[in-house]
Structures are given as structure tokens and as C-alpha cells.
Scaffold this motif. Structure first.
Motif, mmCIF file in Angstrom:
data_model
loop_
_atom_site.group_PDB
_atom_site.id
_atom_site.type_symbol
_atom_site.label_atom_id
_atom_site.label_comp_id
_atom_site.label_asym_id
_atom_site.label_seq_id
_atom_site.Cartn_x
_atom_site.Cartn_y
_atom_site.Cartn_z
ATOM 1 N N GLY A 178 -3.671 19.805 6.971
ATOM 2 C CA GLY A 178 -3.399 20.581 5.770
ATOM 3 C C GLY A 178 -2.054 21.292 5.834
ATOM 4 N N ASP A 179 -1.149 20.788 6.682
ATOM 5 C CA ASP A 179 0.105 21.505 6.902
ATOM 6 C C ASP A 179 1.346 20.624 6.835
ATOM 7 N N VAL A 180 1.191 19.347 6.535
ATOM 8 C CA VAL A 180 2.356 18.457 6.477
ATOM 9 C C VAL A 180 2.260 17.619 5.207
ATOM 10 N N LEU A 181 3.394 17.407 4.558
ATOM 11 C CA LEU A 181 3.469 16.484 3.419
ATOM 12 C C LEU A 181 4.238 15.247 3.856
ATOM 13 N N MET A 182 3.648 14.071 3.665
ATOM 14 C CA MET A 182 4.374 12.833 3.962
ATOM 15 C C MET A 182 3.650 11.670 3.306
ATOM 16 N N GLY A 183 4.386 10.596 3.097
ATOM 17 C CA GLY A 183 3.779 9.392 2.538
ATOM 18 C C GLY A 183 4.335 8.160 3.218
ATOM 19 N N SER A 184 3.668 7.037 2.991
ATOM 20 C CA SER A 184 4.181 5.773 3.515
ATOM 21 C C SER A 184 4.018 4.703 2.453
ATOM 22 N N VAL A 185 4.921 3.732 2.481
ATOM 23 C CA VAL A 185 4.746 2.510 1.697
ATOM 24 C C VAL A 185 4.825 1.363 2.673
ATOM 25 N N MET A 186 3.921 0.417 2.505
ATOM 26 C CA MET A 186 3.818 -0.668 3.472
ATOM 27 C C MET A 186 3.734 -1.994 2.747
ATOM 28 N N THR A 187 4.225 -3.027 3.403
ATOM 29 C CA THR A 187 4.094 -4.377 2.863
ATOM 30 C C THR A 187 4.096 -5.367 4.029
ATOM 31 N N CYS A 188 3.618 -6.563 3.768
ATOM 32 C CA CYS A 188 3.713 -7.630 4.765
ATOM 33 C C CYS A 188 4.846 -8.592 4.421
ATOM 34 N N ASP A 189 5.478 -8.381 3.260
ATOM 35 C CA ASP A 189 6.457 -9.325 2.736
ATOM 36 C C ASP A 189 7.880 -8.869 3.088
ATOM 37 N N ASP A 190 8.648 -9.735 3.733
ATOM 38 C CA ASP A 190 9.991 -9.360 4.185
ATOM 39 C C ASP A 190 10.911 -9.007 3.013
ATOM 40 N N ALA A 191 10.842 -9.783 1.929
ATOM 41 C CA ALA A 191 11.735 -9.538 0.783
ATOM 42 C C ALA A 191 11.364 -8.221 0.093
ATOM 43 N N LEU A 192 10.070 -7.947 -0.032
ATOM 44 C CA LEU A 192 9.651 -6.674 -0.646
ATOM 45 C C LEU A 192 10.020 -5.494 0.249
ATOM 46 N N ALA A 193 9.944 -5.694 1.552
ATOM 47 C CA ALA A 193 10.327 -4.631 2.488
ATOM 48 C C ALA A 193 11.794 -4.277 2.311
ATOM 49 N N LEU A 194 12.625 -5.285 2.100
ATOM 50 C CA LEU A 194 14.054 -5.029 1.896
ATOM 51 C C LEU A 194 14.264 -4.251 0.599
ATOM 52 N N LYS A 195 13.512 -4.599 -0.430
ATOM 53 C CA LYS A 195 13.623 -3.844 -1.696
ATOM 54 C C LYS A 195 13.250 -2.378 -1.477
ATOM 55 N N LEU A 196 12.180 -2.145 -0.730
ATOM 56 C CA LEU A 196 11.775 -0.761 -0.445
ATOM 57 C C LEU A 196 12.890 -0.024 0.282
ATOM 58 N N LYS A 197 13.469 -0.670 1.296
ATOM 59 C CA LYS A 197 14.507 -0.006 2.100
ATOM 60 C C LYS A 197 15.753 0.261 1.269
ATOM 61 N N MET A 198 16.100 -0.670 0.378
ATOM 62 C CA MET A 198 17.282 -0.453 -0.466
ATOM 63 C C MET A 198 17.050 0.731 -1.411
ATOM 64 N N THR A 199 15.844 0.806 -1.977
ATOM 65 C CA THR A 199 15.525 1.932 -2.875
ATOM 66 C C THR A 199 15.593 3.253 -2.117
ATOM 67 N N MET A 200 15.011 3.272 -0.918
ATOM 68 C CA MET A 200 15.046 4.485 -0.088
ATOM 69 C C MET A 200 16.494 4.883 0.205
ATOM 70 N N THR B 216 0.868 -1.176 0.000
ATOM 71 C CA THR B 216 0.000 0.000 0.000
ATOM 72 C C THR B 216 0.904 1.224 0.000
ATOM 73 N N ALA B 217 0.448 2.245 -0.727
ATOM 74 C CA ALA B 217 1.075 3.561 -0.608
ATOM 75 C C ALA B 217 -0.005 4.488 -0.086
ATOM 76 N N HIS B 218 0.390 5.450 0.732
ATOM 77 C CA HIS B 218 -0.586 6.254 1.447
ATOM 78 C C HIS B 218 -0.069 7.688 1.543
ATOM 79 N N ALA B 219 -0.868 8.649 1.087
ATOM 80 C CA ALA B 219 -0.516 10.053 1.306
ATOM 81 C C ALA B 219 -0.917 10.411 2.741
ATOM 82 N N LEU B 220 0.057 10.363 3.641
ATOM 83 C CA LEU B 220 -0.204 10.727 5.046
ATOM 84 C C LEU B 220 -0.577 12.208 5.144
ATOM 85 N N THR B 221 -0.252 12.942 4.078
ATOM 86 C CA THR B 221 -0.647 14.333 3.912
ATOM 87 C C THR B 221 -2.146 14.537 4.173
ATOM 88 N N LYS B 222 -2.954 13.517 3.914
ATOM 89 C CA LYS B 222 -4.405 13.655 3.978
ATOM 90 C C LYS B 222 -4.901 13.364 5.402
#
Ligand code: PLP
Length: 408
Positions: free
Chosen positions: A222-244, A210-216
Motif C-alpha cells: 500500500g506504499d508504492v505506485l507502479m505498473g507494467s505492460v507485457m507482451t510476447c511479441d517482439d514487434a509490439l515490445a518495440l512499439k511499447l519501448k518507443m512510446t515509453m 497485459t497491463a498490471h497495476a504492480l501497486t496492488k
């Protein structure tokens, strides 16, 4: 501390002996700010691992403040791993970059959040990643567009601006049968309307990201910009962290604190803005200038049955956020519609949603879709997001502007 009792005041105030007592407890967690993080010795520095949350290594990889928000968001959306990004759009980008490579193909709903399409047409295309838009209201159309090199399918519910609610479960089943990864833009649902990591409630069907505009809604200010990406999968989580890590993407602790401060009230705010939006949508239904009300919880709105099945089980009121659109009569002019928006006093003109102030934006759907969706009446689309004003005052505001600008 290496140097005991240094003699100069500048050194003394930096290398100070005082440690405040532990066991400070208060409603809000503290804000920990750091680029540098200290290690007790070189061996510890060499050993320390940034990829899990067992320790701290550098500000970009997180502080107690960001870890705390990530864990609370996991509870909200039902995920296991979460990364924080500087905006909702960057969350979409990180999810795509984490799993797409040159030669891959990605599918996006034609009614997705516009900038996600712009990203596909821009950076993704220039990196040799191709894309196709599919009709989110037709799982068969999605099935027919999956290719051997399709790596990722984006989902969004409801559609951006036009608010039609897709058969999310049907779309996820199509993706599962073809073994492609699924990323859901879950900004509207916010973890409250439905459970993306357990769509059927039996643990058998879920999205990968899931991707989520925490901004909302998580921010709500109406004063902060942020987002999140979430997963339940350990291997996909590692891919996200490496990209970040490789892109150097991280968030500021003060912004994280703002979200942490708002998060405890998210379900109350969501419900209040939902209630107001339904009252306003109902009011619009009886207005002559309006040819269609687009609100998934409203009977007759495109995809209402899909919304009901997923977000309002067993005849409950359900969850529907504070967002809806109306299609105004095509015999009006754009100038009249713009004047109507300009005449609103309580509704401010502005993008985004989830904040305390109600907002209005006229959109030209013809420019935003590959073709005019068959479930939409022809006309001028205006989108509203509800804040926390009293709904009666908002209706009075709409009514005043309508009398002045939309009499025909
Ligand atoms: C607002 C929004 C985004 C982007 O969020 P920003 O923080 O404004 O970049 C992405 N998806 C959806 C559905 C949104 O509404």
C-alpha cells in the motif's frame, strides 16, 4: 579513469580508485540509481543500443534494478518483454498509446477500471481515437461492436467493482477471429489466477498485452505506485519501448526495489488474502441486509462458471484474490450504508487493494455503467479488499458495524 591522483580532495572523492570486491551476494538485488550512465569511450557510446537489454545507455532506459524486476515479472505472468511505468493507470495508457493512432477505434468493457474509460473519453478522444463500451458478459455484443477500424480491445477479469467474471476465452476468440489486438488489465489475476499468454494451456490462445497495476499485489504494501505492460511479441515490445522513450516514462529505482522485495511472497500473500475474502463473502451470504454477494469464486455469483473454468481447473480451490463486493438492500438509505462504512474500525476507507490493511469503499454503480447490469440486484454496492488481519476479527468488525447501522 582518466585523471590519476588528482590533487584536490573534492576531485579525489568523486574520481575514487576503490572498487568493492565483486561477488557480493545477498537475498535482495542491489539498487542501481542513474540518470547518467558511463560509456568506456565515444565509439561505445555511439554504438550502444537502448532498445534491447544488452547494455545501458541512460537512466530512463533502465538499470540493472529495473531489468531484474522486468525479467521476474515476465516469469510471473508468462510474458517475454516487460516495461515498467509509474502507476497502473500509466501502464494502461502506454499500451493504448503504443498501438492506437488518429482514426482508430478501441473497445473497452463497460465494467472496466473506471479511469481507463476516462482516458478513452479524454486524451484518446481528443487525439481522434474513438471508443465504444461493450458488455463483457456477452461475447456476441463484443463481436457486433468490432468495426473495420477497431485496432484494440481491452479486457478485464473480473469486472471492476461489480466483480462479474467474463468468458475471457470466448472474448479472446472473438478478437482473434477479427484480427484485432487484445490488451488485458491483469491486475486482479496478477499472473497467479490464470495464464493470459497461454489461456488454453496449449500455447494456442493468448492476449497480445497485459497491463498490471504492480501497486496492488506485487507491491503488497500500500506504499508504492507502479505498473507494467507485457507482451510476447517482439514487434509490439518495440512499439511499447518507443512510446515509453518518446513520452519519457520511467520509474524510480527505489520504488523498483520495494517491488523486488515484496515479489518473493506474492503467491503466499495472494492466497492468504483470497482465503480471508472467501470467508467474509460466505459470512455476508447469510446477512439479511445483503441481497447479493459478488465474488467470482462464490457459487451463484455472476460469471462463477467462467471463473471456475479459467481459475479453478478440475475442481481445485483455485485463485480469486482478496476482493469482493456486496449489494445491500435497496430499502436502506445511502446514509445508513455510509454510516456502516464509517463505523468499521479495522476496515479503513480508501482506494486500491493488495496492501496489509483491509479496505472498504461504497460505490454508486448507477453512475459507473452505461446501464444497470441485468445480473446485478438493485441496491447499494460496497466493495471490500482484505488485508492480513485475522478473518475472525474482520467478521467481528463487520458484525459490530452492522448491528449499529444496518438493522432494518
Ligand atoms: C488499481 C488499478 C489500476 C491502476 O493502478 P494505479 O497504480 O492505482 O494507477 C488499473 N487497473 C486495475 C484493475 C486496478 O485495480
Amino acid at each position: 579513469m582518466k585523471s590519476k591522483n588528482p590533487s584536490h580532495i573534492s576531485t579525489q572523492i568523486i574520481h575514487h580508485d576503490y572498487t568493492p570486491p565483486a561477488e557480493f551476494q545477498a537475498p535482495q538485488p542491489g539498487v542501481f540509481k542513474a540518470s547518467t550512465v558511463f560509456f568506456p569511450n565515444v565509439a561505445a557510446m555511439r554504438q550502444r543500443e537502448w532498445k534491447d537489454k544488452s547494455a545501458y545507455t541512460y537512466g530512463t532506459h533502465g538499470t540493472p534494478t529495473s531489468f531484474t524486476l522486468e525479467e521476474r515479472l515476465c516469469t510471473l505472468e508468462g510474458g517475454k518483454h516487460c516495461v515498467l511505468t509509474p502507476s497502473g493507470l500509466s501502464a494502461l495508457a502506454v499500451a493504448s498509446f503504443a498501438v492506437l493512432k488518429t482514426g482508430d477505434h478501441v473497445l473497452l468493457p463497460d465494467n472496466s477500471y473506471g479511469p481507463n474509460k476516462v482516458l478513452a473519453e479524454g486524451e484518446l478522444a481528443s487525439f481522434g481515437i474513438s471508443h465504444t463500451y461493450y458488455d463483457a458478459m456477452n461475447p456476441q455484443d463484443l463481436a457486433s461492436k468490432i468495426k473495420p477500424n477497431t485496432q484494440l480491445v481491452w479486457l478485464e477479469a473480473p469486472g471492476s467493482v461489480s466483480m462479474e467474471f467474463p468468458d475471457l476465452i470466448g472474448l479472446v476468440k472473438v478478437c482473434r477471429s477479427q484480427q484485432v489486438l487484445i490488451a488485458l488489465d491483469n491486475t486482479w489475476g496478477a499472473g497467479l489466477a490464470f495464464k493470459p499468454f497461454d489461456l488454453l494451456g496449449d500455447g494456442s490462445l493468448a492476449v497480445d498485452f497485459t497491463a498490471h497495476a504492480l501497486t496492488k499485489y506485487p507491491s503488497g504494501g500500500g506504499d508504492v505506485l507502479m505498473g507494467s505492460v507485457m507482451t510476447c511479441d517482439d514487434a509490439l515490445a518495440l512499439k511499447l519501448k518507443m512510446t515509453m522513450m518518446r513520452l519519457g516514462i520511467c520509474v524510480g529505482p527505489n520504488d523498483v526495489e520495494s517491488i523486488l522485495r515484496s515479489l518473493p511472497t506474492i503467491s503466499l500473500r495472494y492466497a492468504a488474502q483470497d482465503r480471508t475474502a472467501r470467508l467474509l463473502a460466505q459470512w455476508w451470504k447469510s446477512q439479511k441486509a445483503c441481497v447479493q454477494v459478488l465474488h467470482p469464486a462464490l457459487e451463484g455469483s455472476p460469471g462463477h462458471a467462467h471463473w471456475q473454468a479459467l481459475c479453478a481447473p478440475a475442481g481445485s480451490e483455485g485463485f480469486a484474490a482478496g476482493l469482493f463486493s456486496v449489494m445491500l438492500d435497496p430499502s436502506l438509505t445511502q446514509d445508513q450504508v455510509d454510516a456502516f462504512c464509517d463505523h468499521l474500525k479495522l476496515f479503513k476507507i480508501g482506494y486500491s487493494w493488495g496492501g496489509p490493511i483491509s479496505l472498504v469503499v461504497p460505490y454508486n454503480i448507477g453512475n459507473m455503467r452505461s446501464e444497470w447490469p441485468s445480473h446485478l440486484q438493485k441496491g447499494y454496492l460496497v466493495r471490500f479488499s482484505t488485508g492480513f488481519e485475522d478473518p475472525h476479527d474482520l467478521i467481528q468488525d463487520l458484525s459490530n458495524a452492522m448491528t449499529q447501522c444496518l438493522n432494518f
